[in-house]
Design an enzyme around this catalytic site. Structure first.
Site, PDB file in Angstrom:
ATOM      1  N   GLU A   1      39.249  30.382  47.276  1.00 21.01           N
ATOM      2  CA  GLU A   1      38.909  31.091  46.648  1.00 21.01           C
ATOM      3  C   GLU A   1      39.372  32.728  45.926  1.00 21.01           C
ATOM      4  OE1 GLU A   1      37.711  31.173  43.246  1.00 21.01           O
ATOM      5  OE2 GLU A   1      35.734  30.833  43.237  1.00 21.01           O
ATOM      6  N   ASP A   2      39.762  32.856  44.564  1.00 22.50           N
ATOM      7  CA  ASP A   2      40.494  34.356  44.678  1.00 22.50           C
ATOM      8  C   ASP A   2      39.514  35.570  44.950  1.00 22.50           C
ATOM      9  OD1 ASP A   2      39.068  33.538  42.489  1.00 22.50           O
ATOM     10  OD2 ASP A   2      40.295  33.570  40.856  1.00 22.50           O
TER      11      ASP A   2
ATOM     12  N   ASP B   1      32.108  37.003  44.331  1.00 16.76           N
ATOM     13  CA  ASP B   1      32.027  38.583  43.099  1.00 16.76           C
ATOM     14  C   ASP B   1      30.013  38.443  43.176  1.00 16.76           C
ATOM     15  OD1 ASP B   1      31.306  40.903  41.279  1.00 16.76           O
ATOM     16  OD2 ASP B   1      31.697  39.747  39.490  1.00 16.76           O
TER      17      ASP B   1
ATOM     18  N   PHE C   1      37.294  46.040  38.487  1.00 10.64           N
ATOM     19  CA  PHE C   1      38.053  44.293  37.404  1.00 10.64           C
ATOM     20  C   PHE C   1      39.133  44.790  37.975  1.00 10.64           C
ATOM     21  CE2 PHE C   1      39.368  40.975  34.646  1.00 10.64           C
ATOM     22  CZ  PHE C   1      38.046  40.546  34.948  1.00 10.64           C
TER      23      PHE C   1
ATOM     24  N   ARG D   1      48.409  37.262  35.224  1.00  7.41           N
ATOM     25  CA  ARG D   1      48.436  36.053  36.274  1.00  7.41           C
ATOM     26  C   ARG D   1      50.160  36.115  37.129  1.00  7.41           C
ATOM     27  NH1 ARG D   1      44.135  32.595  36.356  1.00  7.41           N
ATOM     28  NH2 ARG D   1      43.595  32.567  34.291  1.00  7.41           N
TER      29      ARG D   1
END
Ligand code: IMP
Ligand code: MG
Length: 172
Positions: free
Chosen positions: A97-98, A101, A150, A163
C-alpha cells in the site's frame, strides 16, 4: 487550482527506506511463496522499486479499490473495482500500500483477500499515519510514519495530480 508543496521525503530518503523494507521482506520470505499485491494506483511506483530491491522471487498482482467519501478522507464504504487475477490460495500474500490512514480501506482489503485463502497475509505500507486510525489494523512493514498531513508524489496523488513527482511532498 495550485497548492503549495513542501518537500517531506526526498528520492534519496525513499530509496534508502525501500531498500531497508526489501531487505526485511527478503529475509522473512526466503522460504515462502511470496505474492505481492499492489493497491492501484497509489502504490505502483513503490511496488516497482520494492520488487527490484528484493533478493527473493515473488509473484505480482494488483487490486484496485474505490472508496466513497470526500476527496481527502475515506468513508469506509469500499468496493473492489479490480480483483487479483492469480491464485492466492496457499500462498504468502503481502499487500503493498502507499498509505494507511484511517485503516478502513486496508481492513476491507484484508477481509476480502482472506476469502482467497492465502496461507499468510501481511501488509507493507510506504507511509503509516498511525495516529489517524479509525479501526485497528497491523502494518507489518512500515516505510515512514507520519502524524498527519496530506502527501503527494512518488505515485501518490491529489485528484490524479502530482503522481509523477519523484519526491514525497506535503500539500498545504
Ligand atoms: P484509509 O482507508 O483512510 O486508510 O485510506 C487509505 C487510502 O487513502 C490510501 O491508500 C490513499 O490512497 C488515500 N490517502 C490517504 N491519505 C492520503 C494522502 O495523504 N495523500 C494521498 N492519498 C491518501
Ligand atoms: Mg491507496
Amino acid at each position: 487550482m495550485t497548492e503549495e508543496l513542501k518537500p517531506l521525503f526526498s528520492r534519496e530518503d525513499i530509496a534508502e527506506t525501500v531498500a531497508r523494507l526489501a531487505r526485511e521482506i527478503s529475509a522473512d520470505y526466503a522460504d515462502k511463496q511470496l505474492v505481492l499485491v499492489g493497491v492501484l494506483k497509489g502504490a505502483f511506483v513503490f511496488l516497482a522499486d520494492l520488487i527490484r530491491d528484493l533478493t527473493i522471487p515473488g509473484e505480482i498482482d494488483f487490486v484496485r479499490l474505490a472508496s466513497y467519501g470526500s476527496r481527502k478522507e475515506s468513508s469506509g464504504e469500499v468496493v473492489v473495482k479490480k480483483d487479483v487475477e492469480i491464485t492466492l490460495a496457499g500462498k504468502d500474500v503481502l499487500i503493498v500500500e502507499d498509505i494507511v490512514d484511517t485503516g478502513l480501506s486496508l481492513k476491507f482489503l484484508m477481509d476480502h483477500l482472506r476469502t482467497h485463502n492465502p496461507s499468510s497475509l501481511r501488509v507493507c505500507a510506504l507511509v503509516d499515519k498511525r495516529f489517524r486510525r479509525k479501526i485497528e489494523v497491523t502494518v507489518d512493514y512500515t516505510g515512514f510514519a507520519i502524524d498527519d498531513g496530506f502527501i503527494v508524489g512518488y505515485g501518490i496523488d491529489f485528484n490524479e495530480r502530482y503522481r509523477t513527482l519523484p519526491d514525497i511532498c506535503v500539500i498545504d
